[in-house]
Scaffold this motif. Sequence first.
Motif, PDB file in Angstrom:
ATOM      1  N   GLU A 249     -38.224   3.479  -4.368  1.00 56.46           N
ATOM      2  CA  GLU A 249     -36.805   3.189  -4.110  1.00 56.46           C
ATOM      3  C   GLU A 249     -36.233   2.309  -5.215  1.00 56.46           C
ATOM      4  O   GLU A 249     -35.084   2.488  -5.631  1.00 56.46           O
ATOM      5  CB  GLU A 249     -36.645   2.501  -2.756  1.00 56.46           C
ATOM      6  CG  GLU A 249     -36.917   3.401  -1.565  1.00 56.46           C
ATOM      7  CD  GLU A 249     -36.927   2.655  -0.240  1.00 56.46           C
ATOM      8  OE1 GLU A 249     -36.906   3.306   0.807  1.00 56.46           O
ATOM      9  OE2 GLU A 249     -36.966   1.393  -0.266  1.00 56.46           O
ATOM     10  N   GLY A 250     -37.047   1.369  -5.700  1.00 52.63           N
ATOM     11  CA  GLY A 250     -36.588   0.481  -6.765  1.00 52.63           C
ATOM     12  C   GLY A 250     -36.300   1.231  -8.043  1.00 52.63           C
ATOM     13  O   GLY A 250     -35.286   1.006  -8.707  1.00 52.63           O
TER      14      GLY A 250
ATOM     15  N   LEU B 152     -36.138  -3.217   0.856  1.00 46.28           N
ATOM     16  CA  LEU B 152     -36.623  -4.123  -0.189  1.00 46.28           C
ATOM     17  C   LEU B 152     -35.907  -3.824  -1.500  1.00 46.28           C
ATOM     18  O   LEU B 152     -35.768  -2.670  -1.903  1.00 46.28           O
ATOM     19  CB  LEU B 152     -38.130  -3.975  -0.353  1.00 46.28           C
ATOM     20  CG  LEU B 152     -38.954  -4.400   0.876  1.00 46.28           C
ATOM     21  CD1 LEU B 152     -40.396  -3.922   0.743  1.00 46.28           C
ATOM     22  CD2 LEU B 152     -38.897  -5.907   1.050  1.00 46.28           C
ATOM     23  N   ASP B 153     -35.466  -4.851  -2.177  1.00 46.71           N
ATOM     24  CA  ASP B 153     -34.649  -4.709  -3.390  1.00 46.71           C
ATOM     25  C   ASP B 153     -35.520  -4.966  -4.611  1.00 46.71           C
ATOM     26  O   ASP B 153     -35.585  -6.079  -5.135  1.00 46.71           O
ATOM     27  CB  ASP B 153     -33.476  -5.700  -3.334  1.00 46.71           C
ATOM     28  CG  ASP B 153     -32.568  -5.588  -4.547  1.00 46.71           C
ATOM     29  OD1 ASP B 153     -32.553  -4.507  -5.176  1.00 46.71           O
ATOM     30  OD2 ASP B 153     -31.890  -6.579  -4.867  1.00 46.71           O
TER      31      ASP B 153
ATOM     32  N   ARG C 114     -32.406  11.361  -3.931  1.00 46.04           N
ATOM     33  CA  ARG C 114     -31.208  12.036  -3.439  1.00 46.04           C
ATOM     34  C   ARG C 114     -30.407  11.084  -2.540  1.00 46.04           C
ATOM     35  O   ARG C 114     -29.173  11.015  -2.616  1.00 46.04           O
ATOM     36  CB  ARG C 114     -31.626  13.299  -2.683  1.00 46.04           C
ATOM     37  CG  ARG C 114     -30.493  14.254  -2.356  1.00 46.04           C
ATOM     38  CD  ARG C 114     -31.044  15.514  -1.706  1.00 46.04           C
ATOM     39  NE  ARG C 114     -31.754  16.361  -2.649  1.00 46.04           N
ATOM     40  CZ  ARG C 114     -33.022  16.730  -2.532  1.00 46.04           C
ATOM     41  NH1 ARG C 114     -33.739  16.309  -1.501  1.00 46.04           N
ATOM     42  NH2 ARG C 114     -33.576  17.524  -3.433  1.00 46.04           N
ATOM     43  N   ARG C 115     -31.104  10.330  -1.703  1.00 47.05           N
ATOM     44  CA  ARG C 115     -30.441   9.366  -0.821  1.00 47.05           C
ATOM     45  C   ARG C 115     -29.822   8.225  -1.613  1.00 47.05           C
ATOM     46  O   ARG C 115     -28.676   7.825  -1.364  1.00 47.05           O
ATOM     47  CB  ARG C 115     -31.454   8.827   0.198  1.00 47.05           C
ATOM     48  CG  ARG C 115     -30.972   7.620   0.991  1.00 47.05           C
ATOM     49  CD  ARG C 115     -31.898   7.292   2.144  1.00 47.05           C
ATOM     50  NE  ARG C 115     -33.271   7.052   1.768  1.00 47.05           N
ATOM     51  CZ  ARG C 115     -33.727   5.897   1.273  1.00 47.05           C
ATOM     52  NH1 ARG C 115     -32.895   4.895   1.047  1.00 47.05           N
ATOM     53  NH2 ARG C 115     -35.008   5.738   0.982  1.00 47.05           N
ATOM     54  N   VAL C 116     -30.558   7.701  -2.582  1.00 50.21           N
ATOM     55  CA  VAL C 116     -30.077   6.541  -3.348  1.00 50.21           C
ATOM     56  C   VAL C 116     -28.952   6.931  -4.307  1.00 50.21           C
ATOM     57  O   VAL C 116     -27.961   6.205  -4.455  1.00 50.21           O
ATOM     58  CB  VAL C 116     -31.245   5.888  -4.119  1.00 50.21           C
ATOM     59  CG1 VAL C 116     -30.737   4.793  -5.053  1.00 50.21           C
ATOM     60  CG2 VAL C 116     -32.272   5.324  -3.144  1.00 50.21           C
ATOM     61  N   LEU C 117     -29.064   8.086  -4.958  1.00 55.72           N
ATOM     62  CA  LEU C 117     -28.076   8.512  -5.951  1.00 55.72           C
ATOM     63  C   LEU C 117     -26.802   9.056  -5.305  1.00 55.72           C
ATOM     64  O   LEU C 117     -25.717   8.977  -5.892  1.00 55.72           O
ATOM     65  CB  LEU C 117     -28.679   9.572  -6.870  1.00 55.72           C
ATOM     66  CG  LEU C 117     -29.757   9.081  -7.848  1.00 55.72           C
ATOM     67  CD1 LEU C 117     -30.494  10.263  -8.449  1.00 55.72           C
ATOM     68  CD2 LEU C 117     -29.144   8.222  -8.941  1.00 55.72           C
ATOM     69  N   GLY C 118     -26.921   9.647  -4.123  1.00 60.03           N
ATOM     70  CA  GLY C 118     -25.751  10.156  -3.429  1.00 60.03           C
ATOM     71  C   GLY C 118     -25.190  11.441  -4.008  1.00 60.03           C
ATOM     72  O   GLY C 118     -24.024  11.784  -3.756  1.00 60.03           O
ATOM     73  N   VAL C 119     -25.990  12.162  -4.792  1.00 59.44           N
ATOM     74  CA  VAL C 119     -25.575  13.458  -5.355  1.00 59.44           C
ATOM     75  C   VAL C 119     -26.747  14.424  -5.204  1.00 59.44           C
ATOM     76  O   VAL C 119     -27.886  14.004  -4.965  1.00 59.44           O
ATOM     77  CB  VAL C 119     -25.174  13.347  -6.847  1.00 59.44           C
ATOM     78  CG1 VAL C 119     -23.981  12.426  -7.017  1.00 59.44           C
ATOM     79  CG2 VAL C 119     -26.363  12.885  -7.692  1.00 59.44           C
ATOM     80  N   PRO C 120     -26.499  15.731  -5.349  1.00 59.40           N
ATOM     81  CA  PRO C 120     -27.612  16.672  -5.297  1.00 59.40           C
ATOM     82  C   PRO C 120     -28.648  16.373  -6.381  1.00 59.40           C
ATOM     83  O   PRO C 120     -28.297  16.109  -7.529  1.00 59.40           O
ATOM     84  CB  PRO C 120     -26.937  18.033  -5.529  1.00 59.40           C
ATOM     85  CG  PRO C 120     -25.526  17.835  -5.088  1.00 59.40           C
ATOM     86  CD  PRO C 120     -25.190  16.416  -5.446  1.00 59.40           C
TER      87      PRO C 120
END
Length: 426
Positions: free
Chosen positions: A356-357, A317-318, A397-403
Amino acid sequence: MTALFLGIDIGTGGVRACAVDLHGEIQAIEASPLPSPRRDGDAIDQDPELWWQATTSAISALGRKLDLKRVERISVDGTSGTLLLIDAAGRPTTHGLMYNDARAAREAARIAEVAPAESGAHGASSALAKLLFLLDRAPLKDAHIAVHQADWIAGRLASTHGVSDENNALKLGYDPIARSWPGWLDQLGVSREWLPKVLVPGTPVAVVDPEVASALGLSRSAQITAGTTDGVAAFIATRADAPGDAVTSLGTTLVVKLLATQPIFAADQGVYSHRLGDRWLAGGASNSGGGALLTHFTAQQMDLLTPLLDPDASTGLDYYPLPKPGERFPIADPALAPRITPRPSEDRRFFQALLEGIAAVEALAYRRLMQLGAPTLRRVISIGGGAKNAAWTDIRRRVLGVPVEVAVQTEACYGAALLALRGGPP
């Protein structure tokens, strides 16, 4: 005798004092409460003597736990934008106008006519607006110097007044790029005699006043340094120290700060930069955050739903969660409507989609800063109430793609102590 370094945080509700050793390890923290400031509509002020009484009380309490004669340097942070006028001897000639005092609307309009868009002096709560307000109303028979809350406490400790730092001075109109007071202040009739000398945070100013040292049990050789704002001190407390290190505050709103090698300004989006030595702390604030969550769930409901989340599996969902229409950063649109549809029938899935949003808004915020010239995001350190939610941390962490990690320390007094230890910003 092992050296100690003392940080003092003058907060809204009290003063906190923290002592660290040469390794930055906390040896003791003590606090002394402050009464609430006087409020009358947009006017919010306080007697500066209350700050001094709470400061000496907190330091004295610290002295009952450790030997203050081991303290080598002391740094003070205070609320950003809190201002007062003093005479040549450092005695207050006005009350302290608090950071959120917004009575100087007329003065803010004058500033808007001459100040560059990227200046930190805009707004009715800016230190410069407060200075103009006070100068228009205070009798000028005494010498007047404008100082911030942290400046005045440091001045009392050293009996050396009229000195500020590059972070506190930002909202007074100081140009952190040129490292000087700008010429456009002349158009407002601001005499340089009213303005403090500005130093890099952590720069030694003077040794502690002998009488103060004797009263508090400090060494007479202890140095008082130029301080900083509470926000910058809290950033330093996280131990973020490399370009690309970022701190996200997950409170009622979402605030992002990224350590950069060059200043980032986008006044139309509320993006500004504090100078940290030869580096810059670029940041912006979104209206998304905890306030948007609370329009749908109570804190208790969120606590019950959190164990049911599946952070590794996206809802797809966005969402763009907002508590009401209007956004400032990373999208500058005063009419932007919240995007929270379609709503799943399951509260668990809806709650995860909201989290997530907000994480997506955070990711967009950092992309915007990078588009404006900030370095590539390296890691994110989380502070604020939302940082305690481990499932949300996994989602981010999943959405940002960094530690993404949670700050061990967020106390501004600890950041001020690290500033004293280092003798300057990270």
